[in-house]
Design an enzyme around this catalytic site. Structure first.
Site, mmCIF file in Angstrom:
data_model
loop_
_atom_site.group_PDB
_atom_site.id
_atom_site.type_symbol
_atom_site.label_atom_id
_atom_site.label_comp_id
_atom_site.label_asym_id
_atom_site.label_seq_id
_atom_site.Cartn_x
_atom_site.Cartn_y
_atom_site.Cartn_z
ATOM 1 N N CYS A 11 0.843 -1.197 0.000
ATOM 2 C CA CYS A 11 0.000 0.000 0.000
ATOM 3 C C CYS A 11 0.880 1.249 0.000
ATOM 4 O O CYS A 11 1.836 1.343 0.767
ATOM 5 C CB CYS A 11 -0.904 0.019 1.230
ATOM 6 S SG CYS A 11 -1.983 -1.424 1.367
ATOM 7 N N ARG A 52 -4.025 0.747 -2.705
ATOM 8 C CA ARG A 52 -3.831 -0.588 -2.135
ATOM 9 C C ARG A 52 -3.600 -1.587 -3.262
ATOM 10 O O ARG A 52 -4.544 -2.100 -3.870
ATOM 11 C CB ARG A 52 -5.040 -1.004 -1.286
ATOM 12 C CG ARG A 52 -5.265 -0.113 -0.077
ATOM 13 C CD ARG A 52 -6.349 -0.661 0.851
ATOM 14 N NE ARG A 52 -5.949 -1.913 1.459
ATOM 15 C CZ ARG A 52 -5.205 -2.018 2.551
ATOM 16 N NH1 ARG A 52 -4.743 -0.936 3.145
ATOM 17 N NH2 ARG A 52 -4.908 -3.205 3.049
ATOM 18 N N ASP A 110 1.851 2.033 18.545
ATOM 19 C CA ASP A 110 1.945 1.558 17.168
ATOM 20 C C ASP A 110 2.516 2.628 16.245
ATOM 21 O O ASP A 110 3.205 2.319 15.274
ATOM 22 C CB ASP A 110 0.546 1.133 16.703
ATOM 23 C CG ASP A 110 0.549 0.552 15.304
ATOM 24 O OD1 ASP A 110 1.545 -0.078 14.924
ATOM 25 O OD2 ASP A 110 -0.455 0.721 14.591
#
Length: 419
Positions: free
Chosen positions: A34, A151, A291
């Site tokens: 992506c 994507r 994250d």
């Protein structure tokens, strides 16, 4: 980085219930490419791991860590699997994970969630996910023209057809799932169309994820969502939802907004005063503050050498979480939507003015949505307080709705009109 061989050190630490630990069992390894993925670059942290995979030793340490963080939580123990692409680990890995979860969690219920691009899902995978009660987050940005723009696979070919196949398999086997729809570049202007597309494909649970990143040297990545377009798209999708789909479609952005607007503590880190309660563990056991902060300076330790409660409850991690509020821009303190947005994710506070803290890159979008939705949130709040279903809001827009009296209203009829 080599995995250490000695036993974990133990420390005393403050209570850490409510802190989550998300696993990246394949690190940044993924089977698609992506354009907007922020995690592919993390391969540079582990150059010796050409095909990173979580070992059984780290897997057991992860399971133990999640059990420790859950403490006595009556809701049980949660395990979250992300990537990269976590299905690259194969089904046997997750069968071993479940056995460890049941062994270490005892009588407490266990909950598993996995986020996937869906390309490897087949009947065997979906049967397993359904039987074991996994919640699946499927990455699907919308119709083919929207999804395939960013994507694609390593050959540059779109993945929409394969993801739609995965969606059908999840539906066929009755797997619990939601759709995670990335919103990039000018796609905010197509957000209503994406909402309608996904609704028509049978999706009931949906989250729109604004995609934002800076490039090295400054400036925004070309695929970063346009804030004004996102705000307009959010408002258009919200109007569709609040007029037609409340109680049938569950758009997490709107559900979270309503929760916060009614005075609750934001249900996600971006809408809370402080962050630092969502840690991540890499394939080799390294634990990072968040994250979005998987960088060397935010590495807290390793599950094979450190006790997770010590890492999660450390002064360093508490300071990281507190910085979200401490570093708010001055104008945020006087903003009428601060109680809802809380300044957004600190990672996306760009455009710092010399001598002043920066506001969030998507500030204009947040303001546009929150100000527009406020009156509807207040209407739903009134319905809830007096024992009526929130979906009644759909019949009180632009015209008065008279509801029969009940015990909460003392037998008096209630009139609601959102205009």
């Amino acid at each position: 980085m080599a995995q250490p061989d000695h036993a974990p050190r133990t420390h005393s630490a403050p209570p850490t219930e409510g802190i989550s630990l998300m696993a990246k069992p394949t690190g940044s390894a993924c089977n698609i490419r992506c354009d907007y993925c922020f995690y592919l670059e993390k391969a540079g942290l582990y150059p010796e791991a050409r095909h990173p995979r979580m070992s059984d030793r780290v897997l057991e340490a992860y399971v133990r860590a999640c059990v420790a963080l859950a403490g006595r939580n009556p809701l049980g123990v949660s395990f979250t699997w992300q990537g990269g692409e976590p299905t690259l680990m194969g089904l046997d890995f997750y069968r071993r994970a479940l056995a460890l979860e049941k062994a270490h969690a005892g009588s407490r219920p266990v909950h598993n969630a996995i986020q996937t691009n869906g390309l490897l899902l087949d009947d065997a995978w979906c049967e397993f996910l359904a039987e074991q009660g996994f919640l699946v987050g499927l990455s699907l940005d919308g119709a083919k023209s929207v999804h395939d723009r960013f994507r694609h696979d390593a050959r540059g070919e779109g993945t929409h057809k394969l993801v739609m196949r995965a969606l059908r398999l999840l539906q066929k086997h009755g797997v619990q799932y939601n759709v995670l729809a990335g919103v990039a570049a000018d796609h905010g202007r197509h957000l209503l169309a994406s909402y309608r597309f996904l609704r028509n494909e049978g999706v009931k649970y949906l989250q729109f994820i604004p995609l934002v990143e800076r490039v090295v040297g400054g400036g925004m990545a070309p695929w970063s969502v346009d804030p004004e377009a996102l705000g307009d798209g959010w408002v258009a999708a919200f109007d569709e939802w609040v007029r037609h789909d409340v109680g049938d479609m569950f758009v997490m952005n709107f559900e979270w907004l309503m929760h916060a607007a009614l005075g609750g503590q934001g249900p996600v880190c971006t809408m809370q005063k402080r962050c630092g309660r969502a840690l991540v563990v890499e394939h080799n056991g390294d634990v990072y503050a968040c994250d979005h902060y998987v960088y060397p300076e935010y590495r807290l330790g390793n599950l094979l050498t450190d006790e997770i409660t010590a890492l999660a409850g450390s002064e360093r991690q508490r300071a990281f979480g507190a910085d979200k509020e401490v570093t708010l821009a001055d104008e945020c303190w006087h903003c009428d939507v601060l109680q809802i947005c809380r300044g957004g994710c600190p990672k996306q506070r760009y455009g710092r003015v010399e001598g002043e803290a920066a506001r969030h890159y998507l500030c204009a979008a947040y303001r546009k949505l929150f100000r527009h939705a406020r009156k509807y949130a207040q209407g739903m709040g009134a319905l809830l307080r007096f024992g009526y279903p929130p979906r009644a809001i759909m019949h009180a827009i632009d015209r008065p709705l008279t509801l029969p009296g009940n015990a909460a209203t003392g037998g008096q009829a209630m009139v609601l009109w959102v205009k």
